[in-house]
Design a protein around this motif. Structure first.
Motif, mmCIF file in Angstrom:
data_model
loop_
_atom_site.group_PDB
_atom_site.id
_atom_site.type_symbol
_atom_site.label_atom_id
_atom_site.label_comp_id
_atom_site.label_asym_id
_atom_site.label_seq_id
_atom_site.Cartn_x
_atom_site.Cartn_y
_atom_site.Cartn_z
ATOM 1 N N GLU B 76 0.819 -1.134 -0.083
ATOM 2 C CA GLU B 76 -0.033 -0.144 0.141
ATOM 3 C C GLU B 76 0.865 1.211 -0.041
ATOM 4 O O GLU B 76 0.655 2.121 -0.946
ATOM 5 C CB GLU B 76 -0.829 -0.201 1.177
ATOM 6 N N GLN B 77 2.050 1.089 0.943
ATOM 7 C CA GLN B 77 2.968 2.389 0.776
ATOM 8 C C GLN B 77 3.313 2.675 -0.540
ATOM 9 O O GLN B 77 3.651 3.580 -0.953
ATOM 10 C CB GLN B 77 3.955 1.877 1.868
ATOM 11 N N GLU B 78 3.785 1.521 -1.159
ATOM 12 C CA GLU B 78 4.546 1.697 -2.456
ATOM 13 C C GLU B 78 3.491 2.231 -3.676
ATOM 14 O O GLU B 78 3.989 3.064 -4.441
ATOM 15 C CB GLU B 78 4.935 0.265 -2.969
ATOM 16 N N ARG B 79 2.374 1.977 -3.382
ATOM 17 C CA ARG B 79 1.454 2.437 -4.179
ATOM 18 C C ARG B 79 1.194 3.737 -4.066
ATOM 19 O O ARG B 79 0.764 4.633 -4.943
ATOM 20 C CB ARG B 79 0.096 1.704 -4.124
ATOM 21 N N LYS B 80 1.096 4.085 -2.697
ATOM 22 C CA LYS B 80 0.725 5.679 -2.423
ATOM 23 C C LYS B 80 1.821 6.568 -2.979
ATOM 24 O O LYS B 80 1.453 7.595 -3.404
ATOM 25 C CB LYS B 80 0.363 5.868 -0.913
ATOM 26 N N LEU B 81 2.960 6.343 -2.496
ATOM 27 C CA LEU B 81 4.046 7.413 -2.881
ATOM 28 C C LEU B 81 4.655 7.227 -4.161
ATOM 29 O O LEU B 81 4.632 6.353 -4.754
ATOM 30 C CB LEU B 81 5.206 6.713 -1.749
ATOM 31 N N ASP B 82 5.059 8.535 -4.451
ATOM 32 C CA ASP B 82 5.748 8.606 -5.817
ATOM 33 C C ASP B 82 7.323 8.049 -5.721
ATOM 34 O O ASP B 82 7.958 7.621 -6.672
ATOM 35 C CB ASP B 82 5.794 9.966 -6.320
ATOM 36 N N THR B 83 7.827 8.018 -4.644
ATOM 37 C CA THR B 83 9.053 7.646 -4.540
ATOM 38 C C THR B 83 9.351 6.172 -4.196
ATOM 39 O O THR B 83 8.301 5.339 -3.736
ATOM 40 C CB THR B 83 10.154 8.363 -3.383
ATOM 41 N N SER B 89 14.617 -5.693 3.043
ATOM 42 C CA SER B 89 15.900 -6.525 2.702
ATOM 43 C C SER B 89 16.040 -6.187 1.273
ATOM 44 O O SER B 89 14.977 -6.115 0.288
ATOM 45 C CB SER B 89 15.429 -8.033 2.610
ATOM 46 N N PRO B 90 17.354 -5.766 0.790
ATOM 47 C CA PRO B 90 17.950 -5.555 -0.432
ATOM 48 C C PRO B 90 17.768 -6.370 -1.364
ATOM 49 O O PRO B 90 17.981 -6.180 -2.488
ATOM 50 C CB PRO B 90 19.153 -4.865 -0.207
ATOM 51 N N ALA B 143 20.704 12.094 -11.686
ATOM 52 C CA ALA B 143 19.301 12.014 -10.960
ATOM 53 C C ALA B 143 19.546 10.949 -9.765
ATOM 54 O O ALA B 143 20.569 10.194 -9.783
ATOM 55 C CB ALA B 143 18.245 10.987 -11.709
ATOM 56 N N GLN B 144 18.786 10.808 -8.619
ATOM 57 C CA GLN B 144 19.204 10.221 -7.507
ATOM 58 C C GLN B 144 17.966 9.393 -7.121
ATOM 59 O O GLN B 144 16.870 9.961 -6.849
ATOM 60 C CB GLN B 144 19.511 10.879 -6.553
ATOM 61 N N LEU B 145 18.089 7.943 -7.063
ATOM 62 C CA LEU B 145 16.984 7.314 -6.736
ATOM 63 C C LEU B 145 17.331 6.474 -5.442
ATOM 64 O O LEU B 145 18.216 5.656 -5.441
ATOM 65 C CB LEU B 145 16.462 6.331 -7.667
ATOM 66 N N ASP B 146 16.661 6.654 -4.479
ATOM 67 C CA ASP B 146 16.851 5.911 -3.296
ATOM 68 C C ASP B 146 16.309 4.718 -3.071
ATOM 69 O O ASP B 146 15.104 4.550 -3.530
ATOM 70 C CB ASP B 146 16.485 6.677 -1.873
ATOM 71 N N ASN B 147 16.679 3.559 -2.183
ATOM 72 C CA ASN B 147 15.946 2.437 -1.870
ATOM 73 C C ASN B 147 15.723 1.575 -3.109
ATOM 74 O O ASN B 147 14.773 0.745 -3.372
ATOM 75 C CB ASN B 147 14.553 2.917 -1.346
ATOM 76 N N LEU B 148 16.650 1.886 -4.256
ATOM 77 C CA LEU B 148 16.386 0.613 -5.288
ATOM 78 C C LEU B 148 17.318 -0.546 -4.780
ATOM 79 O O LEU B 148 18.346 -0.447 -4.180
ATOM 80 C CB LEU B 148 17.177 1.026 -6.549
#
Lengths: 165, 182
Positions: B76-83, B89-90, B143-148
């Motif tokens: 749900e969190q993933e669907r709500k946020l744009d980031t 776990s990585p 660009a910077q993308l966190d949490n990938l």
């Protein structure tokens, strides 16, 4: 070499020659030859590309649209800045579609998708597909699956399993 | 990089098992493991856990994030946020596949977990594509993308790098100096 010298005598006439030859012969100061811009890079088509680059069949318009466009800048046409700009904008405009189609078409016939792409976009499409296929194969557990090479199967040599049967 | 190589790296993650044999502490190059006592939980890397499980020598305890409620929250969190949301776990994708393929009997609601993780993966990949598209269309320099995670990066790596290379060459054309060979 003799036939080349004969060609050079024909001043003022229009002729076709490969790009590599034109590039080699071109010289800004002496004006040995002047190059006519292919129609895809001229004003009318530039407006079309500016309006919506995704609808154009880039393969039909010359399969090397981006490559040729970059090379045409070599000939110092006054329209160079516009040509460079439109080639870049076309790439950016079509990027999304290439990305989506390459990353979403798994195990299907992609010929319809690839038809309207130019060669640069096709190589990008292939890169996207290989990433997708690699992931899907892994997910199915087939990445560590050993398969006989198609060449070996075609040798039609006697196989030990057939002999023992 | 292959997906199989990413999976290999994922197998270094630690997971808890309950062995049914006993063994003294073992000293490996990567670190010490054990001692193993039947019925007592011990932490081991995934590669060892899977090997023991296949030889019926242990029971694998699923990591605490591998639970339907937690995964639903993350989805749900993933669907709500744009980031990208930070995931527990990585190597979530690899661990899910490995543990569910070899130890599904030790994990409650295995099918639901598989579906939830797939949904999370699909959402994240869609976000990745969206951000790649905006990166290209705005012609940003970086660009910077966190949490990938590595698996996500690996799937898009060749496509994105090649497109950026081509775009760089096309952008160099804009400069009024003599163009070099394409």
């Amino acid at each position: 070499m003799l036939s080349m010298l004969v060609l050079c005598k024909l001043q003022g006439s229009k002729m076709e020659m490969p790009l590599w030859l034109a590039k080699g012969l071109y010289e800004k100061k002496r004006r040995v030859l002047s190059v006519e811009l292919p129609k895809v890079y001229r004003g009318g088509w530039r407006t079309v590309f500016g309006a919506d680059p995704t609808v154009v069949d880039l393969h039909k318009m010359g399969p090397y649209y981006y490559g040729l466009g970059s090379q045409m800048l070599h000939f110092d046409s006054p329209e160079n800045p516009e040509i460079a700009q439109i080639v870049l904008q076309t790439f950016i405009g079509r990027f999304r579609r290439t990305m989506d189609s390459s990353q979403n078409a798994y195990n299907e016939d992609t010929s319809a998708l690839v038809e309207r792409l130019d060669c640069l976009e096709r190589s990008l499409f292939k890169a996207g597909q290989s990433g997708l296929n690699g992931f899907q194969q892994w997910e199915k557990g087939r990445s560590s699956h050993l398969t006989a090479s198609s060449l070996v199967i075609n040798y039609r040599k006697r196989k030990i399993t057939d002999l023992q049967a | 990089m292959d997906a199989a190589e990413v999976e290999f790296l994922a197998e270094k993650e630690i997971v808890e098992i309950i062995p049914n044999f006993s063994l003294d502490k073992i000293y490996l190059i990567g670190g010490d493991l054990g001692p193993f006592n039947p019925g007592l939980p011990v932490e081991v890397p995934v590669w060892l856990a899977l090997n023991l499980k296949q030889r019926h020598k242990c029971r694998i305890i699923p990591p605490e994030w591998m639970d339907t409620e937690k995964l639903e929250e993350i989805r749900e969190q993933e669907r709500k946020l744009d980031t990208f949301t930070p995931i527990p776990s990585p190597y979530y994708m690899e661990l899910t596949k490995l543990l569910l393929n070899h130890a599904a009997d030790n994990i409650p609601k295995a099918d639901d977990i598989r579906t939830l993780v797939k949904d999370i993966w699909d959402t994240r990949m869609a976000k990745l594509r969206l951000s790649a598209d905006s990166f290209i269309s705005q012609q940003e320099a970086h660009a910077q993308l966190d949490n990938l995670t590595l698996m996500e990066i690996n799937t898009t790596r060749s496509f994105l790098l090649n497109s950026l290379n081509y775009m760089y060459k096309l952008r160099k054309n804009l400069q009024p100096t003599r163009t070099h060979d394409y």
